[in-house]
Design a protein around this motif. Structure first.
Motif, short mmCIF file in Angstrom:
data_model
loop_
_atom_site.label_atom_id
_atom_site.label_comp_id
_atom_site.label_asym_id
_atom_site.label_seq_id
_atom_site.Cartn_x
_atom_site.Cartn_y
_atom_site.Cartn_z
N ARG A 74 2.33 -18.11 -2.03
CA ARG A 74 3.13 -16.98 -2.48
C ARG A 74 4.12 -17.47 -3.53
N ALA A 75 4.20 -16.75 -4.66
CA ALA A 75 5.10 -17.16 -5.74
C ALA A 75 6.55 -16.92 -5.35
N VAL A 76 7.45 -17.70 -5.93
CA VAL A 76 8.88 -17.52 -5.71
C VAL A 76 9.36 -16.33 -6.54
N ARG A 77 10.02 -15.38 -5.89
CA ARG A 77 10.57 -14.22 -6.59
C ARG A 77 11.88 -14.61 -7.26
N ALA A 78 12.19 -13.95 -8.36
CA ALA A 78 13.48 -14.17 -9.03
C ALA A 78 14.61 -13.80 -8.08
N CYS A 128 10.52 -11.50 7.98
CA CYS A 128 10.17 -10.11 8.25
C CYS A 128 11.39 -9.31 8.75
N ARG A 129 12.23 -9.93 9.55
CA ARG A 129 13.39 -9.20 10.09
C ARG A 129 14.37 -8.80 9.01
N ARG A 130 14.28 -9.43 7.85
CA ARG A 130 15.17 -9.08 6.74
C ARG A 130 14.61 -7.95 5.88
N LEU A 131 13.32 -7.63 6.05
CA LEU A 131 12.68 -6.61 5.23
C LEU A 131 12.86 -5.24 5.87
N ARG A 132 12.93 -4.21 5.05
CA ARG A 132 13.23 -2.86 5.54
C ARG A 132 12.10 -1.87 5.31
N GLU A 133 10.98 -2.31 4.73
CA GLU A 133 9.86 -1.41 4.47
C GLU A 133 8.58 -2.01 5.03
N ARG A 134 7.68 -1.13 5.46
CA ARG A 134 6.45 -1.58 6.12
C ARG A 134 5.50 -2.33 5.19
N PRO A 135 5.24 -1.88 3.94
CA PRO A 135 4.23 -2.58 3.13
C PRO A 135 4.49 -4.07 2.92
N PRO A 136 5.71 -4.50 2.55
CA PRO A 136 5.89 -5.96 2.39
C PRO A 136 5.77 -6.72 3.71
N ILE A 137 6.12 -6.10 4.83
CA ILE A 137 5.96 -6.75 6.12
C ILE A 137 4.48 -6.89 6.44
N ARG A 138 3.69 -5.83 6.17
CA ARG A 138 2.25 -5.90 6.38
C ARG A 138 1.65 -7.05 5.56
N ALA A 139 2.03 -7.10 4.29
CA ALA A 139 1.46 -8.11 3.41
C ALA A 139 1.79 -9.51 3.90
N LEU A 140 3.05 -9.74 4.26
CA LEU A 140 3.47 -11.07 4.68
C LEU A 140 2.80 -11.49 5.98
N LEU A 141 2.76 -10.61 6.97
CA LEU A 141 2.15 -10.98 8.25
C LEU A 141 0.65 -11.20 8.11
N ALA A 142 -0.01 -10.36 7.31
CA ALA A 142 -1.45 -10.54 7.11
C ALA A 142 -1.73 -11.87 6.42
N PRO A 170 8.07 -5.09 12.25
CA PRO A 170 7.13 -6.18 12.53
C PRO A 170 6.30 -5.95 13.79
N ARG A 171 6.89 -5.36 14.83
CA ARG A 171 6.13 -5.08 16.05
C ARG A 171 4.99 -4.11 15.76
N ALA A 172 5.28 -3.06 15.00
CA ALA A 172 4.25 -2.06 14.68
C ALA A 172 3.12 -2.69 13.87
N VAL A 173 3.49 -3.53 12.90
CA VAL A 173 2.46 -4.17 12.06
C VAL A 173 1.61 -5.14 12.88
N ALA A 185 -3.95 -4.25 3.27
CA ALA A 185 -4.66 -3.04 2.88
C ALA A 185 -5.39 -2.42 4.07
N GLU A 186 -5.97 -3.25 4.94
CA GLU A 186 -6.66 -2.70 6.11
C GLU A 186 -5.67 -2.06 7.08
N ALA A 187 -4.48 -2.64 7.19
CA ALA A 187 -3.46 -2.02 8.04
C ALA A 187 -3.05 -0.66 7.49
N GLU A 188 -2.93 -0.55 6.18
CA GLU A 188 -2.63 0.75 5.57
C GLU A 188 -3.78 1.72 5.79
N ALA A 189 -5.01 1.20 5.72
CA ALA A 189 -6.18 2.05 5.95
C ALA A 189 -6.17 2.59 7.38
#
Length: 307
Positions: A74-78, A128-142, A170-173, A185-189
């Motif tokens: 994973r690339a380092v974000r600014a 994950c506990r610092r994130l507030r939206e489902r898509p980035p949590i899904r991506a990171l856990l996957a 995170p529990r839901a994901v 993507a499969e979790a979103e599907a």
């Protein structure tokens, strides 16, 4: 990297150290009391070393920095901070690019290239506990499950043992991943399927024709009507050699008489209602024709129910 206190022990007065860090000077101050003995952009390694000097010898690196050093691609974000854990009784606070979290559950560090790291299971959930939206949590856990080989059950256990703060998403994901999703993507599907009103599909099971020849492993499969759903990313499926393998897969579907819905991941987010309509329409069309003679490998069905 060195502390002003260490420089003083070597005979360099603090005033001299800070004066050398002024604009145009040969050094730079990265954090309170922490100096880089050169100019120019510090490397990521130097930033990590500076963070550890700032926090002391009981600090442990967690979050994305720890995950990357254990194999996460994973690339380092600014502006991405370096997240460190400290024992609860210490008083060092966050500063600059360093995010300090004091905890009563200090992990036993994993050492990599001289850097103390929180184990990957702890590190990914701290992020994950610092994130507030489902898509980035899904991506990171996957990504963590796929690239680091983490066990979803171990991740769930770590959530249960740790702080409850920031754990609902995170529990839901993790429930989605335990249900068969191999990617974000499969979790979103899965979430869209639940909106469709269609029967529960099977996720990621092999299909064979009546002679036992492999056809494909669709992301989702409605066995009653022989309908496959594939989440096809541009990056993999429409570049070489992915394009050729996708064509071959689709030819096998066609030869077996299987109906297929193909969806690119971006549509799961940008056009969810249209994707649901595609699925419902395709399911009805598949139900109106005779079911082709295809079978599931092993036939040990694992239905994904709502959770």
């Amino acid at each position: 990297m060195i502390t002003v206190a260490h420089l003083e022990s070597l005979g360099v007065p603090p005033g001299t150290s800070y004066r050398r860090c002024l604009p145009g000077g040969p050094w730079q101050r990265l954090l309170p009391g922490v100096v880089l003995l050169r100019t120019g952009e510090p490397t990521r390694r130097q930033l990590v070393e500076g963070a550890l000097l700032h926090c002391g010898d009981q600090a442990v690196v967690t979050g994305l920095e720890s995950c990357r050093r254990q194999g996460l691609k994973r690339a380092v974000r600014a502006g991405e901070p370096i997240h460190l854990l400290l024992p609860l009784h210490l008083k060092t606070t966050s500063s600059g690019y360093v995010l300090v979290e004091r905890t009563k559950r200090m992990p036993v560090p994993v050492w990599s290239d001289g850097v103390p790291l929180a184990p990957a299971v702890r590190a990914v959930l701290d992020e994950c506990r610092r994130l507030r939206e489902r898509p980035p949590i899904r991506a990171l856990l996957a990504e963590a499950v796929q690239q680091l080989g983490l066990d979803p059950a171990a991740l769930t256990t770590e959530l249960e043992n740790g702080s409850r703060r920031g754990t609902a998403l995170p529990r839901a994901v993790l429930r989605e991943i335990a249900g068969g999703a191999r990617s974000a993507a499969e979790a979103e599907a899965m979430a869209l399927w639940r909106r469709s009103g269609l029967p529960a599909p099977l996720w990621n099971f092999e299909l064979h024709d009546q002679r036992g020849r492999y056809i494909a492993t669709p992301d989702a499969w409605w066995d009653d009507v022989a309908l496959a759903w594939e989440i096809d990313s541009y990056e993999f499926h429409f570049g070489q050699p992915g394009y050729a393998s996708t064509l071959a897969r689709n030819n096998r579907y066609a030869a077996a008489g299987i109906a297929v819905v193909q969806t690119v991941p971006s549509r799961l987010r940008s056009e969810p209602a249209a994707v649901v309509d595609d699925l419902v329409t395709a399911y009805r069309a598949a139900a109106a024709r005779p079911r082709p003679p295809v079978v599931l490998a092993g036939r040990h069905e694992r239905l994904v129910q709502g959770f």
